[in-house]
Structure formats: structure tokens, C-alpha cells
Design a protein around this motif. Sequence first.
Motif, PDB file in Angstrom:
ATOM      1  N   ALA A 275       0.823  -1.215   0.000  1.00 13.68           N
ATOM      2  CA  ALA A 275       0.000   0.000   0.000  1.00 13.68           C
ATOM      3  C   ALA A 275       0.856   1.264   0.000  1.00 13.68           C
ATOM      4  N   GLY A 276       2.156   1.109   0.238  1.00 15.87           N
ATOM      5  CA  GLY A 276       3.028   2.288   0.256  1.00 15.87           C
ATOM      6  C   GLY A 276       2.931   3.082   1.549  1.00 15.87           C
ATOM      7  N   VAL A 277       2.505   2.435   2.633  1.00 13.25           N
ATOM      8  CA  VAL A 277       2.472   3.126   3.928  1.00 13.25           C
ATOM      9  C   VAL A 277       3.910   3.241   4.430  1.00 13.25           C
ATOM     10  N   PRO A 278       4.382   4.461   4.755  1.00 12.27           N
ATOM     11  CA  PRO A 278       5.756   4.569   5.274  1.00 12.27           C
ATOM     12  C   PRO A 278       5.861   3.859   6.620  1.00 12.27           C
ATOM     13  N   LEU A 279       6.948   3.101   6.807  1.00 10.91           N
ATOM     14  CA  LEU A 279       7.110   2.315   8.027  1.00 10.91           C
ATOM     15  C   LEU A 279       8.285   2.829   8.848  1.00 10.91           C
ATOM     16  N   ALA A 280       8.011   3.152  10.092  1.00 10.25           N
ATOM     17  CA  ALA A 280       9.074   3.537  11.026  1.00 10.25           C
ATOM     18  C   ALA A 280       9.280   2.398  12.016  1.00 10.25           C
ATOM     19  N   VAL A 281      10.395   2.460  12.723  1.00  8.07           N
ATOM     20  CA  VAL A 281      10.743   1.440  13.719  1.00  8.07           C
ATOM     21  C   VAL A 281      11.196   2.178  14.977  1.00  8.07           C
ATOM     22  N   ALA A 282      10.699   1.776  16.134  1.00  3.85           N
ATOM     23  CA  ALA A 282      11.063   2.473  17.378  1.00  3.85           C
ATOM     24  C   ALA A 282      11.262   1.477  18.507  1.00  3.85           C
ATOM     25  N   THR A 283      11.825   1.973  19.620  1.00  4.49           N
ATOM     26  CA  THR A 283      12.073   1.058  20.746  1.00  4.49           C
ATOM     27  C   THR A 283      10.821   0.783  21.559  1.00  4.49           C
ATOM     28  N   ASP A 284       9.857   1.755  21.594  1.00  5.84           N
ATOM     29  CA  ASP A 284       8.717   1.640  22.523  1.00  5.84           C
ATOM     30  C   ASP A 284       9.249   1.480  23.951  1.00  5.84           C
ATOM     31  N   HIS A 285      10.413   2.065  24.240  1.00  4.00           N
ATOM     32  CA  HIS A 285      10.997   1.801  25.562  1.00  4.00           C
ATOM     33  C   HIS A 285       9.950   2.038  26.652  1.00  4.00           C
ATOM     34  N   ASN A 286       9.697   1.038  27.456  1.00  2.00           N
ATOM     35  CA  ASN A 286       8.799   1.162  28.609  1.00  2.00           C
ATOM     36  C   ASN A 286       9.118   0.018  29.568  1.00  2.00           C
ATOM     37  N   PRO A 287       8.688   0.144  30.827  1.00  5.39           N
ATOM     38  CA  PRO A 287       9.107  -0.865  31.815  1.00  5.39           C
ATOM     39  C   PRO A 287       8.329  -2.175  31.740  1.00  5.39           C
ATOM     40  N   GLY A 288       7.295  -2.235  30.899  1.00  4.89           N
ATOM     41  CA  GLY A 288       6.489  -3.448  30.846  1.00  4.89           C
ATOM     42  C   GLY A 288       6.753  -4.278  29.610  1.00  4.89           C
ATOM     43  N   SER A 289       6.369  -3.733  28.444  1.00  8.09           N
ATOM     44  CA  SER A 289       6.386  -4.559  27.238  1.00  8.09           C
ATOM     45  C   SER A 289       7.646  -4.399  26.402  1.00  8.09           C
ATOM     46  N   SER A 290       8.499  -3.425  26.733  1.00  4.17           N
ATOM     47  CA  SER A 290       9.702  -3.252  25.910  1.00  4.17           C
ATOM     48  C   SER A 290      10.816  -2.537  26.670  1.00  4.17           C
ATOM     49  N   PRO A 291      11.447  -3.235  27.620  1.00  2.24           N
ATOM     50  CA  PRO A 291      12.517  -2.588  28.388  1.00  2.24           C
ATOM     51  C   PRO A 291      13.815  -2.563  27.589  1.00  2.24           C
ATOM     52  N   CYS A 292      13.779  -1.888  26.458  1.00  2.00           N
ATOM     53  CA  CYS A 292      14.873  -1.939  25.486  1.00  2.00           C
ATOM     54  C   CYS A 292      15.457  -0.544  25.277  1.00  2.00           C
ATOM     55  N   LEU A 293      16.776  -0.463  25.245  1.00  2.00           N
ATOM     56  CA  LEU A 293      17.430   0.840  25.058  1.00  2.00           C
ATOM     57  C   LEU A 293      18.389   0.819  23.876  1.00  2.00           C
ATOM     58  N   SER A 294      18.060   0.058  22.832  1.00  4.00           N
ATOM     59  CA  SER A 294      18.896   0.063  21.631  1.00  4.00           C
ATOM     60  C   SER A 294      18.016   0.145  20.391  1.00  4.00           C
ATOM     61  N   LEU A 295      18.080   1.305  19.720  1.00  2.00           N
ATOM     62  CA  LEU A 295      17.296   1.464  18.497  1.00  2.00           C
ATOM     63  C   LEU A 295      17.875   0.608  17.370  1.00  2.00           C
ATOM     64  N   LEU A 296      19.197   0.405  17.384  1.00  2.00           N
ATOM     65  CA  LEU A 296      19.796  -0.442  16.347  1.00  2.00           C
ATOM     66  C   LEU A 296      19.355  -1.901  16.510  1.00  2.00           C
ATOM     67  N   LEU A 297      19.209  -2.337  17.745  1.00  2.00           N
ATOM     68  CA  LEU A 297      18.696  -3.697  17.953  1.00  2.00           C
ATOM     69  C   LEU A 297      17.271  -3.801  17.397  1.00  2.00           C
ATOM     70  N   MET A 298      16.501  -2.723  17.536  1.00  2.66           N
ATOM     71  CA  MET A 298      15.135  -2.730  16.988  1.00  2.66           C
ATOM     72  C   MET A 298      15.162  -2.802  15.459  1.00  2.66           C
ATOM     73  N   ALA A 299      16.153  -2.134  14.859  1.00  3.02           N
ATOM     74  CA  ALA A 299      16.286  -2.218  13.394  1.00  3.02           C
ATOM     75  C   ALA A 299      16.590  -3.662  13.004  1.00  3.02           C
ATOM     76  N   ASN A 300      17.464  -4.290  13.776  1.00  2.00           N
ATOM     77  CA  ASN A 300      17.785  -5.699  13.503  1.00  2.00           C
ATOM     78  C   ASN A 300      16.529  -6.557  13.638  1.00  2.00           C
TER      79      ASN A 300
END
Length: 416
Positions: A318-343
Motif C-alpha cells: 500500500a506504500g504506507v511509510p514504516l518507522a521502527v522504534a524502541t517503545d521503551h517502557n518498563p512493561g512490554s519493551s525494556p529496550c534501550l537500543s534502536l539499532l537492535l530494533m532495526a535488527n
Amino acid sequence: MQTTAPLESLPCADGRWQPLRLAPDLCRADVRVAADQAACIVVDHGQVVWVGPEAALPACHAHLPRHDGQRRLATPGLIDCHTHLVYGGQRADEFAARLAGASYEQIARAGGGILASVRATRAASEDELLAQALPRLRQLLAEGVCAIEIKSGYGLALAHERKQLRVARRLGRLCGVTVQSTFLGAHALPPEFAGRSQAYIDQVCDRMLPALAAEGLVDAVDVFCERIAFSLAETQQVFQAAQRLGLRVKLHAEQLSNMEGAALAARHGALSCDHLEHLSDRGIAAMRAAGTVGVLLPGAFYTLRDIQRPPIDALRAAGVPLAVATDHNPGSSPCLSLLLMANMACTLFHLTVAEALAGITCHAARALGLQDSLGLIASGRPANFVLWQLDAAAELAYWLGQRPPCRIVRQGRIAA
Ligand code: NIG
Ligand code: FE
């Protein structure tokens, strides 16, 4: 409390940055540098004023001081367009409970989940929240993040939401990073409103949002539209309140079930719809028509051991632009690496490397409404770029674990 280098003490990035290699597709289309050509980025008064092949550097810039780029790879500053970075405490106990069989929804319905973080956030002072969030932000920045979105939503009462949003603003000033603050008062129903969801949403729309917007603390408005959070009708009421104040909206949409929230958000001109695991064809069509960005959050998908992937092929078609983010939060995504999210966007959601890199740069900028100033290396924009000692841009999504940049230019200053 930890402090950081005051902005004034960071060296100015003005001068010619050469020779460099430019990551493909992350420059404006009018920048033409062949893969084997050395490139140059010229910065004046904190703004990029010229980008191109080193050999074509206009004479008028030749007098500027030269920074040795050592033929390193230059990318735009990375952008984390969806985080809940400011909160009290942590929820490792819930991680253990989920491993033992409890679901995210069960934990939430039992008064844990978001409400556990609400209790810890309400109990913390503004300075305590700042002290807890600062090392988290520093970790993201060390990886090359130059702009970040930070949501409220763990206060759920005017004074506590204000506290979170004020911390978001202070973090931006303290660290010299662009912070977009999003009001997420409609994240969960606070205990004092149990059984009175409509009364809480009225409070969000009539009192909390107008007050916080008047204080200049709100750049956009978000809602968690879900069966454990708020209904479509309640979401619409918040969107209407936002629009009365001239604020753009975004949505936590179709994460655990299909609520048709994405279509509603798109009809309200949403900047982005985020999560999208249960997104319908109707939602995709509406996002496409509105130019709404789809924000993929593989950290939450992974942490909650979800198996329903967002409909990537249909979004792509459909051509929807797609972004990727950490959603850093203490419950569902305790992640602090945006590059890991790209991976993980590549491995779990099957994005191509080029899509994942656009997802943490130019499409992430669009998800924040900042596509005219961030997310691409181009003249006329504030200098936000990162130099990497990597052979190929694909390595940014390839390595598992930190690949620290060798230079970070943020807001026209050499930040690292
Ligand atoms: O984006 N889905 C809702 N909000 C957050 C989770 C918040 C929490 O569990 O504390 C998210 O995943
Ligand atoms: Fe989120």
C-alpha cells in the motif's frame, strides 16, 4: 543526581566534514555522490549548508575549518519516534510472571502492568523521575539518537502527567536533543476512576489536556485503544479534544486485538499508528489515504512473545511509510537500543535492511511531523548526523549488540 555536559560546553560542529562516505538513500534525492566518491558535509551556524562530492566543494566554503571524517560512513542522526522513557521503578517481576504463564492482559486486569508503573511514577518526585530517565536517555543517545519522542501516561492525573511531561522537556534541554512530548493521559484507567471510564475520559479531554497544552508541554496526543484500555468512542473523544487545541494525534493501535483504531486515527489525520499486529485491510487503506506512518515496535512483540506479526506485506504494497522504534517502557519493551530494533524489524518482521534504516531515520521523522528538518542529510537542515566505523550501512542492522558511533553531531554541536 547525575548531570551531563552543559550544552554550551559542547564544541560547535561548524566547518567542512570530509572525506566521508554517505549511507545510500539517507540523503535528499538531490545529493548525488557515487559510492566510491568521498563526500563532504558543510556546517555553518549549526545548519548543514552543503552536501556533495568532496571534489565539488564550492570555493565559498573552502575557508571553513576542516573536520577529518576519515572516510567514515555518515548517516542522519537516528530517531526513536515512540518511547515511554519517563517512569518510576521497573517491572522485572512481571517478566518472571509472564515466563510462568501469565499474559500481559491478565497482569493488567489484576491491577499490575501499566498501573504498577503508575503507582511508582506517582510516588516519585520530578527530580527523581529525571534522575531515573537520564541514564536511559544517555544510553539511546550514545548509539546515535538525535531526536526522541517521550510519552506521558504513567501519571494519569493532572499533577503527575505534568511531572512526566516536564521531565521530558528538561531532558531535551539538558542533553541537547530534540524531544517531542506526547500526552498519553488515556493510557489506562486510573484506580480512582474504576468503573467510571467515561468520567475519566471527560477529565482527560476537558481538564488535563487543555491545561497541559496551555503550559506548552504537549506536542501531540496519543491514546491506547484496546480492550484493556479505551474504546473507539473514547479514543475519538480524545482526538476531538486534541484537534480543538490544534494538536496532532497518534494511536497505540491494534496491538492485542483489532479495534479498527487505525482507521479512526487516520481519519483524524494521525501522524502515526503504532504496534499494528492486528491491523485490518480497512486500517491499511485509511492509513495510506491519510499518509499516516506505521510505527513497528518489535521490542514489544518480542518481549510479549507475540506470534501475530503486523501485516508488513500489505503495508508495503500500500506504500504506507514504516518507522521502527524502541517503545521503551518498563512493561512490554525494556529496550534501550534502536539499532537492535532495526535488527529485529528485519529478523522478526521481515523488513529489508533499507526499510529498517529508513524506519529509524526519515520515516521516524515523518512519524513525529519533523520530516522537513530531521531524518535526512540535506542542506537547510540542522546538523544532526552520525559517523560510523563500518564498511556498509547494512551493518547498522546486522550486528547484534552495540556498535557505537565514532562521532555524533547533534543540534549543530559535536556531542560525542
Ligand atoms: O506501547 N501498549 C501500551 N503501552 C505500552 C506498554 C506500557 C506498559 O506496559 O507499561 C506499549 O507497549
Ligand atoms: Fe507504547
